[in-house]
Scaffold this motif. Structure first.
Motif, PDB file in Angstrom:
ATOM      1  N   MET A  43      84.097  37.196  94.630  1.00 50.99           N
ATOM      2  CA  MET A  43      84.402  35.875  94.163  1.00 50.99           C
ATOM      3  C   MET A  43      84.219  35.604  92.625  1.00 50.99           C
ATOM      4  O   MET A  43      85.180  35.120  92.141  1.00 50.99           O
ATOM      5  N   ALA A  44      83.087  35.778  92.374  1.00 46.08           N
ATOM      6  CA  ALA A  44      82.806  35.838  90.933  1.00 46.08           C
ATOM      7  C   ALA A  44      83.536  36.642  90.151  1.00 46.08           C
ATOM      8  O   ALA A  44      84.111  36.113  88.839  1.00 46.08           O
ATOM      9  N   GLU A  45      83.859  38.038  90.481  1.00 42.22           N
ATOM     10  CA  GLU A  45      84.655  38.654  89.583  1.00 42.22           C
ATOM     11  C   GLU A  45      86.115  38.120  89.508  1.00 42.22           C
ATOM     12  O   GLU A  45      86.449  38.198  88.296  1.00 42.22           O
ATOM     13  N   VAL A  46      86.579  37.805  90.632  1.00 37.00           N
ATOM     14  CA  VAL A  46      88.261  37.258  90.517  1.00 37.00           C
ATOM     15  C   VAL A  46      88.175  35.841  89.778  1.00 37.00           C
ATOM     16  O   VAL A  46      89.082  35.919  88.973  1.00 37.00           O
ATOM     17  N   ALA A  47      87.067  35.044  90.108  1.00 37.66           N
ATOM     18  CA  ALA A  47      87.128  33.783  89.245  1.00 37.66           C
ATOM     19  C   ALA A  47      86.910  33.730  87.946  1.00 37.66           C
ATOM     20  O   ALA A  47      86.932  32.726  87.330  1.00 37.66           O
ATOM     21  N   ALA A  48      86.073  34.899  87.492  1.00 40.96           N
ATOM     22  CA  ALA A  48      85.656  35.027  86.104  1.00 40.96           C
ATOM     23  C   ALA A  48      87.048  35.362  85.175  1.00 40.96           C
ATOM     24  O   ALA A  48      86.848  35.246  83.626  1.00 40.96           O
ATOM     25  N   ARG A  49      88.089  35.275  85.575  1.00 38.63           N
ATOM     26  CA  ARG A  49      89.325  35.348  84.580  1.00 38.63           C
ATOM     27  C   ARG A  49      89.120  34.255  83.463  1.00 38.63           C
ATOM     28  O   ARG A  49      88.925  33.152  83.915  1.00 38.63           O
ATOM     29  N   ALA A  50      89.278  34.535  82.275  1.00 39.70           N
ATOM     30  CA  ALA A  50      89.129  33.690  81.133  1.00 39.70           C
ATOM     31  C   ALA A  50      90.171  32.474  81.255  1.00 39.70           C
ATOM     32  O   ALA A  50      89.676  31.377  80.842  1.00 39.70           O
ATOM     33  N   ASP A  51      91.261  32.602  81.746  1.00 42.81           N
ATOM     34  CA  ASP A  51      92.102  31.565  81.614  1.00 42.81           C
ATOM     35  C   ASP A  51      92.528  30.808  83.068  1.00 42.81           C
ATOM     36  O   ASP A  51      93.184  29.954  83.336  1.00 42.81           O
ATOM     37  N   LEU A  52      91.510  31.054  84.047  1.00 39.10           N
ATOM     38  CA  LEU A  52      91.614  30.781  85.226  1.00 39.10           C
ATOM     39  C   LEU A  52      91.422  28.912  85.076  1.00 39.10           C
ATOM     40  O   LEU A  52      92.121  28.229  85.897  1.00 39.10           O
ATOM     41  N   LYS A  53      90.140  28.679  84.660  1.00 41.29           N
ATOM     42  CA  LYS A  53      89.849  27.226  84.731  1.00 41.29           C
ATOM     43  C   LYS A  53      91.129  26.613  83.808  1.00 41.29           C
ATOM     44  O   LYS A  53      91.552  25.487  84.405  1.00 41.29           O
ATOM     45  N   SER A  54      91.564  26.907  82.846  1.00 41.45           N
ATOM     46  CA  SER A  54      92.602  26.280  81.954  1.00 41.45           C
ATOM     47  C   SER A  54      93.941  26.228  82.801  1.00 41.45           C
ATOM     48  O   SER A  54      94.344  25.117  82.725  1.00 41.45           O
ATOM     49  N   ASP A  55      94.218  27.289  83.624  1.00 42.91           N
ATOM     50  CA  ASP A  55      95.511  27.269  84.127  1.00 42.91           C
ATOM     51  C   ASP A  55      95.266  26.231  85.232  1.00 42.91           C
ATOM     52  O   ASP A  55      96.400  25.703  85.549  1.00 42.91           O
ATOM     53  N   LEU A  56      94.240  26.122  86.056  1.00 43.63           N
ATOM     54  CA  LEU A  56      94.175  25.299  87.205  1.00 43.63           C
ATOM     55  C   LEU A  56      94.034  23.928  86.548  1.00 43.63           C
ATOM     56  O   LEU A  56      94.734  23.157  87.156  1.00 43.63           O
ATOM     57  N   LEU A  57      93.463  23.469  85.529  1.00 44.12           N
ATOM     58  CA  LEU A  57      93.313  22.279  84.919  1.00 44.12           C
ATOM     59  C   LEU A  57      94.579  21.667  84.430  1.00 44.12           C
ATOM     60  O   LEU A  57      94.984  20.565  84.700  1.00 44.12           O
ATOM     61  N   GLN A  58      95.272  22.470  83.725  1.00 38.81           N
ATOM     62  CA  GLN A  58      96.641  22.232  83.217  1.00 38.81           C
ATOM     63  C   GLN A  58      97.631  22.123  84.599  1.00 38.81           C
ATOM     64  O   GLN A  58      98.438  20.958  84.592  1.00 38.81           O
ATOM     65  N   GLU A  59      97.700  22.900  85.792  1.00 31.32           N
ATOM     66  CA  GLU A  59      98.559  22.632  86.876  1.00 31.32           C
ATOM     67  C   GLU A  59      98.102  21.359  87.439  1.00 31.32           C
ATOM     68  O   GLU A  59      98.974  20.738  88.245  1.00 31.32           O
TER      69      GLU A  59
END
Length: 251
Positions: free
Chosen positions: A47-63
């Motif tokens: 889970m930590a490896e998949v979620a560590a994508r640099a743009d995941l947080k920003s993508d989710l916040l924008q969506e």
């Protein structure tokens, strides 16, 4: 019925992987067996490896921001249930706030724990987690089940806002499409996508049918080949007529 999903973007692919890992963790953690809790901890590392994508947080916040604006515009619409709409907007706001306050990379709390990182390092070695390799971990696995469950839930807790956001985005995505009954002759199906530009394709089959869909798609064409399920050679279900529901989902 069994649902098969095919993502057409790396972002949706990542969200589906996280959803699967969250569900898998819940199943493992619900068992009192030490081997299940071992699997739950390995799932946390994934889970930590998949979620560590640099743009995941920003993508989710924008969506979430985009969906909040779209849904807020529906307030007062007589064809929309006001109470349900407000519940969805409140969930979006809570997930957005939780993610916005999350410091650093997702899963950073696991990487900062030397004990956990020693376990993760040994887990990469086939058979590398025996008691003589990690006596401290062997001791943890012999603690009472409720002690292990409490610790697992503490390690999971910082992922809660990400999990909420993933659930909201995928839920809205799946609800965006309407299933259409289709028929595959000789086990194959082709369709021009025209201007649909879907982000997720869903195929729904009755679970008694011994075939599974292999999907490939681009912006122009969708191809589905139904192959026999189970071990052995991957053979097309050419002797079976396949009726299935096809859903195109787009946010």
């Amino acid at each position: 019925m069994i649902h098969y999903e095919y993502p057409l973007s790396e972002r949706i692919r990542t969200l589906l992987r996280l959803e699967d890992l969250f569900d898998r963790f819940d199943a493992y953690a619900a068992s009192p067996d030490p081997h299940a809790h071992h699997a739950a901890l390995l799932t946390l590392f994934e889970m930590a490896e998949v979620a560590a994508r640099a743009d995941l947080k920003s993508d989710l916040l924008q969506e979430l921001d985009r969906q909040k604006a779209v849904l807020a515009a529906l307030r007062g619409n007589p064809h929309v249930q006001g109470a349900t709409l407000e519940q969805v907007l409140a969930a979006i706001e809570a997930a957005h706030q939780g993610m916005y306050q999350l410091p650093g990379k997702v899963g950073q709390h696991l990487r900062e724990d030397d004990w956990l990182m020693a376990i993760k390092q040994r887990a990469a070695i086939p058979g590398g987690m025996c008691e003589f390799d990690l006596p401290s971990y062997h001791y943890w696995l012999h603690q009472a089940a409720d002690v292990r469950v409490r610790q697992l839930q503490q390690w999971l807790a910082p992922f809660s806002s990400i999990r909420s956001a993933v659930g909201i985005v995928l839920g809205l995505l799946r609800d965006s499409g309407q299933p259409e009954l289709q028929h595959a002759k000789n086990g194959t199906y082709q369709r021009m996508l025209e201007s649909r530009n879907p982000q997720l394709i869903r195929v729904t089959l009755v679970d008694e049918l011994p075939c599974v869909p292999e999907m490939s798609a681009n912006k122009y064409m969708l191809n589905i080949r139904f192959v026999h399920a189970g071990p052995g050679a991957m053979r097309t279900c050419a002797d079976v007529s396949v009726d299935f529901d096809l859903t195109f989902c787009t946010l």
